[in-house]
Write an enzyme that holds these catalytic residues in place. Structure first.
Site, PDB file in Angstrom:
ATOM      1  N   GLU A 139       8.356 -13.889 -11.806  1.00  0.00           N
ATOM      2  CA  GLU A 139       7.601 -12.774 -11.213  1.00  0.00           C
ATOM      3  C   GLU A 139       7.135 -11.757 -12.242  1.00  0.00           C
ATOM      4  OE1 GLU A 139       9.578 -10.287  -8.366  1.00  0.00           O
ATOM      5  OE2 GLU A 139      11.515 -10.583  -9.259  1.00  0.00           O
ATOM      6  N   LYS A 153       6.428  -4.004  -4.312  1.00  0.00           N
ATOM      7  CA  LYS A 153       7.858  -3.717  -4.339  1.00  0.00           C
ATOM      8  C   LYS A 153       8.471  -3.944  -2.963  1.00  0.00           C
ATOM      9  CE  LYS A 153      11.826  -2.471  -5.817  1.00  0.00           C
ATOM     10  NZ  LYS A 153      12.600  -3.445  -6.618  1.00  0.00           N
ATOM     11  N   TRP A 191      -2.990  -2.484  -1.531  1.00  0.00           N
ATOM     12  CA  TRP A 191      -2.578  -3.840  -1.944  1.00  0.00           C
ATOM     13  C   TRP A 191      -3.289  -4.743  -0.938  1.00  0.00           C
ATOM     14  CZ3 TRP A 191       0.653  -7.735   0.284  1.00  0.00           C
ATOM     15  CH2 TRP A 191       1.115  -8.704  -0.609  1.00  0.00           C
ATOM     16  N   ARG A 234       4.828   0.352  -6.295  1.00  0.00           N
ATOM     17  CA  ARG A 234       4.802  -0.541  -5.124  1.00  0.00           C
ATOM     18  C   ARG A 234       3.813  -1.689  -5.322  1.00  0.00           C
ATOM     19  NH1 ARG A 234       6.454   2.572  -0.296  1.00  0.00           N
ATOM     20  NH2 ARG A 234       4.953   1.450   0.963  1.00  0.00           N
ATOM     21  N   GLU A 248      18.054 -16.763  -9.028  1.00  0.00           N
ATOM     22  CA  GLU A 248      17.649 -15.376  -9.305  1.00  0.00           C
ATOM     23  C   GLU A 248      17.058 -15.254 -10.701  1.00  0.00           C
ATOM     24  OE1 GLU A 248      16.983 -12.890  -7.755  1.00  0.00           O
ATOM     25  OE2 GLU A 248      17.097 -11.203  -9.146  1.00  0.00           O
ATOM     26  N   HIS A 300      19.072 -35.897  -9.516  1.00  0.00           N
ATOM     27  CA  HIS A 300      18.295 -36.352  -8.349  1.00  0.00           C
ATOM     28  C   HIS A 300      16.819 -35.983  -8.497  1.00  0.00           C
ATOM     29  CE1 HIS A 300      22.150 -37.273  -6.519  1.00  0.00           C
ATOM     30  NE2 HIS A 300      22.556 -36.095  -6.947  1.00  0.00           N
ATOM     31  N   LYS A 329      13.257 -13.970 -11.524  1.00  0.00           N
ATOM     32  CA  LYS A 329      12.974 -12.855 -12.438  1.00  0.00           C
ATOM     33  C   LYS A 329      11.922 -13.262 -13.444  1.00  0.00           C
ATOM     34  CE  LYS A 329      14.187 -10.057 -10.681  1.00  0.00           C
ATOM     35  NZ  LYS A 329      14.679 -10.410  -9.430  1.00  0.00           N
ATOM     36  N   ASN A 377      -1.658   1.656   6.061  1.00  0.00           N
ATOM     37  CA  ASN A 377      -0.790   0.564   5.587  1.00  0.00           C
ATOM     38  C   ASN A 377      -0.542  -0.321   6.787  1.00  0.00           C
ATOM     39  OD1 ASN A 377      -0.531   1.773   3.159  1.00  0.00           O
ATOM     40  ND2 ASN A 377       1.606   2.389   3.393  1.00  0.00           N
ATOM     41  N   GLY A 378      -0.532  -1.644   6.589  1.00  0.00           N
ATOM     42  CA  GLY A 378      -0.209  -2.546   7.693  1.00  0.00           C
ATOM     43  C   GLY A 378      -1.336  -3.533   7.922  1.00  0.00           C
ATOM     44  N   CYS A 425       0.842  -1.203   0.000  1.00  0.00           N
ATOM     45  CA  CYS A 425       0.000   0.000   0.000  1.00  0.00           C
ATOM     46  C   CYS A 425       0.876   1.252   0.000  1.00  0.00           C
ATOM     47  CB  CYS A 425      -0.850   0.041   1.265  1.00  0.00           C
ATOM     48  SG  CYS A 425      -1.868  -1.397   1.501  1.00  0.00           S
TER      49      CYS A 425
HETATM   50  C1  AGP Z   1      12.639  -9.527  -6.258  1.00  0.00           C
HETATM   51  O1  AGP Z   1      12.616  -9.226  -7.637  1.00  0.00           O
HETATM   52  C2  AGP Z   1      11.315  -9.272  -5.599  1.00  0.00           C
HETATM   53  N1  AGP Z   1      10.875  -7.948  -5.810  1.00  0.00           N
HETATM   54  C3  AGP Z   1      11.307  -9.689  -4.146  1.00  0.00           C
HETATM   55  O2  AGP Z   1      11.700 -11.048  -4.068  1.00  0.00           O
HETATM   56  C4  AGP Z   1      12.244  -8.881  -3.205  1.00  0.00           C
HETATM   57  O3  AGP Z   1      13.588  -9.167  -3.500  1.00  0.00           O
HETATM   58  C5  AGP Z   1      11.943  -9.292  -1.762  1.00  0.00           C
HETATM   59  O4  AGP Z   1      10.606  -8.953  -1.474  1.00  0.00           O
HETATM   60  C6  AGP Z   1      12.866  -8.625  -0.751  1.00  0.00           C
HETATM   61  O5  AGP Z   1      12.721  -7.236  -0.809  1.00  0.00           O
HETATM   62  P1  AGP Z   1      13.804  -6.308  -0.046  1.00  0.00           P
HETATM   63  O6  AGP Z   1      15.133  -6.574  -0.698  1.00  0.00           O
HETATM   64  O7  AGP Z   1      13.311  -4.918  -0.247  1.00  0.00           O
HETATM   65  O8  AGP Z   1      13.813  -6.730   1.394  1.00  0.00           O
END
Ligand code: AGP
Length: 613
Positions: A493, A608, A73, A27, A486, A509, A490, A99-100, A2
């Protein structure tokens, strides 16, 4: 996550709020809304994009000089008009954005329903507006500020809130506990936001609220106090970022801009810290804790998502160069398993946003148990950066795209600098070797730039071939096993294609059962000391008709011959190779996602910064 914006001053508040909400779109959100006051409370909100909200506001000509806004969100209650924020009290006199997560909202809601209050939404947030009005209207002689304090004392959970009331038409009230809030100090105007991006074009003077604090804001004043009513004097910080940092600068997406910023961001991360001529590294933020780091029996690293992947790279590098045992933990797991950590241990948390709830909780857990807690963060003033005992900022600049790219490479650079420095202090490497490593590290920005210039086109072509592949496998060994993870994250997501990363040797395995002519297998072959084994893994995949897409050093002829597609990158030290091998994987996922028409900068369901559990 949010987003919150607030404004009070001489401008048209609705314009400031809408522009601010647009700056917070990165975000991730599903609905948006504003509350404006101009003698009456004007609420406009609904499911959908900020641009839809903007049209409704313009049509209704909602003019005011004070207001609050929100991008939601969804946590409690599905994304729809009635659940979007702001939420108002039954009388309509009080509006709240939040937010929260309020963990005890059900019990509070039942109590208020017993007192005859009716609720409209399925959200936890509405309880704040209703409880505040109940306290304010039934407690004799109480001020609105005191009513807010009493309300927040009954809340269990986390909040960042902004509140406006028709009884106080020249004030915005804000409070935070676990969800960030800043005040922007303008000239006869004040701004409120959950991060700096809505504020930076108006002022660079900000105040960061801390947990348990609230503020009463008018257009030319602010008063900060604890919710126990203790007045506070807060430091005024100067924002480092400029407006250009949060604009796309001609790129179609923030993610592509941030991928191409990496030669600069990696350079910025090293600037003033490495001295290739002398072969030295200065990490000012760790100066006071260097002894603890050098003498640590082990270092535990806790993080989430991409930051957890950079932590895994760090584990390999620390153990190889500094010979310090490292354990990498998912922050979300670490915090709940009664962790064996305490005095004499070092916990290093890694977080781009510096606001990830699980990582913050891991930090607090370790601190409570007596461990030294260090941080690697990208956002100055973020909660994690302010609660660690010491740390290093990555200086990558604001990362707006939800998919983390330049933050990952910057985090790896910091981990490499830390490992070299500790290794030197421990005498594990000679000054001569350290100087050679630092000189090689200094050449990385140029090598990243070379990849971006030479591989962008070929990768666009390869992406076209695999845009509709239903699955992907990513394989890597040693330092590039975390890069395989990683690369898979990418792709997952932003293109919504199922992808898995594996240590290449693990194929035998189980995962090898997945291999057929429909399965693209991305193999990262850039670690010299495991190259022969990687070639064997490639042959195992080819024998089962898997389609090999390799990321390889430009002199690796064997791998090139075995690959259907190969992306050639410059060579570097094995332990620096993740800084280079990840670049083609970022580009591949970007172009596949664009080809699939996905919302690259704001992928579905993602935020984000995950500031809730
Ligand atoms: C990565 O592309 C994602 N946006 C997500 O996994 C992110 O790395 C994770 O939420 C951790 O965020 P931070 O580094 O702000 O703690």
């Amino acid at each position: 996550m949010c987003g919150i914006v607030g404004y009070i001053g001489e401008k048209d508040a609705s314009q400031v709020l809408v522009k601010g909400l647009k700056r917070l779109e990165y975000r991730g959100y599903d609905s948006a809304g504003v509350a404006l006051m101009n003698g009456k409370m004007m609420i406009e909100k609904g499911k959908g994009k900020v641009s839809n909200l903007e049209k409704k506001i313009d049509t209704k000509k909602l003019i005011a000089k004070i207001g609050i806004g929100h991008t939601r969100w969804a946590t409690h209650g599905e994304p729809n008009d009635i659940n979007s924020h702001p939420h108002v009290s039954e009388s309509g006199n009080i509006a709240v954005v939040h937010n929260g997560i309020i963990e005890n909202y059900n019990s509070l809601k039942k109590k208020l329903e017993l007192r005859g209050r009716t609720f409209k939404s399925a959200t936890d947030t509405e309880i704040i507006a209703q409880l505040l009005e109940e306290i304010y209207t039934t407690t004799k002689g109480i001020t609105f500020e005191q009513a807010i304090q009493l309300t927040l004392k009954q809340i269990v959970g986390t909040y960042g809130i902004a509140v406006v009331s028709l009884d106080q038409q020249d004030k915005v009230y804000v409070a935070r506990k676990g969800s960030p809030l800043l005040l922007g100090i303008g000239d006869n105007e004040m701004f409120i936001a959950s991060d700096a991006s809505p504020i930076v074009e108006y002022t660079n003077k900000v105040i960061y609220l801390d947990d348990g604090e609230m503020a009463v804001v008018t257009k030319d004043s602010y008063k900060v106090k604890t919710i126990e009513d203790v007045e506070l004097t807060k430091e005024i910080h100067e924002l480092e970022m400029g407006l250009e940092a949060i604009e796309k600068a001609g790129y179609p997406h923030f993610m592509l801009k941030e991928i191409f910023e990496q030669p600069r961001s990696i350079g910025d991360c090293m600037r003033g810290r490495i001295n290739p001529e002398e072969g030295t590294i200065q990490l000012g933020g760790l100066r006071d804790v260097m002894d603890e780091l050098v003498n640590a029996k082990r270092i535990v690293i806790a993080a989430c998502g991409t930051s957890w992947h950079s932590a895994l790279v760090g584990e390999y590098i620390f153990e190889y160069l500094a010979r310090t045992p490292v354990e990498v933990e998912y922050a979300s797991e670490f915090r709940y398993r009664d962790p064996l950590i305490g005095k004499g241990d070092v916990l290093l948390v890694i977080s781009q946003s510096g606001e990830t709830a699980d990582t913050l909780a891991a930090l607090r857990e370790a601190k409570e148990r007596g461990a030294l807690v260090l941080g690697i963060c990208n956002v100055v003033g973020s909660t994690i950066s302010r609660e660690t005992d010491a740390g290093v900022f990555t200086h990558a600049g604001p990362e707006i795209g939800v998919a983390s790219t330049k933050a990952f490479t910057a985090q790896v650079v910091v981990l490499i600098m830390m490992a070299i420095k500790i290794a030197m202090e421990k005498g594990e490497i000679t000054k001569k070797k350290a100087k050679k490593l630092i000189q090689e590290l200094d050449s990385i920005p140029e090598k990243v730039d070379q990849i971006l210039q030479e591989c962008d086109e070929p990768i666009q072509k390869i992406a076209k071939m695999f845009t509709y592949a239903p699955n992907f496998l990513y394989l890597g060994r040693s330092y590039n096993f975390p890069v395989a993870l990683e690369g898979a994250l990418k792709l997952k997501e932003i293109s919504y294609i199922h992808a898995e990363g594996y240590p290449a040797a693990e194929m035998k395995h189980g995962p090898i059962a997945l291999i057929d002519e429909m399965m693209p297998v991305v193999v990262i072959a850039a670690t010299k000391h495991t190259n022969d084994k990687t070639i064997s893994n490639i042959e195992e995949v080819k024998a089962r008709k898997g389609r090999i897409l390799s990321v390889m050093n430009d002199d690796n002829k064997d791998v090139k011959e075995l690959s259907e597609f190969s992306i050639q990158i410059p060579t570097t030290k094995d332990y620096f190779s993740p800084l280079l091998t990840v670049i083609p994987l970022q580009l591949l996922s970007y172009y596949i996602a664009v080809n699939r028409g996905c919302n690259v900068d704001q992928p579905r369901n993602l935020a984000k910064s995950v500031t809730v559990e």
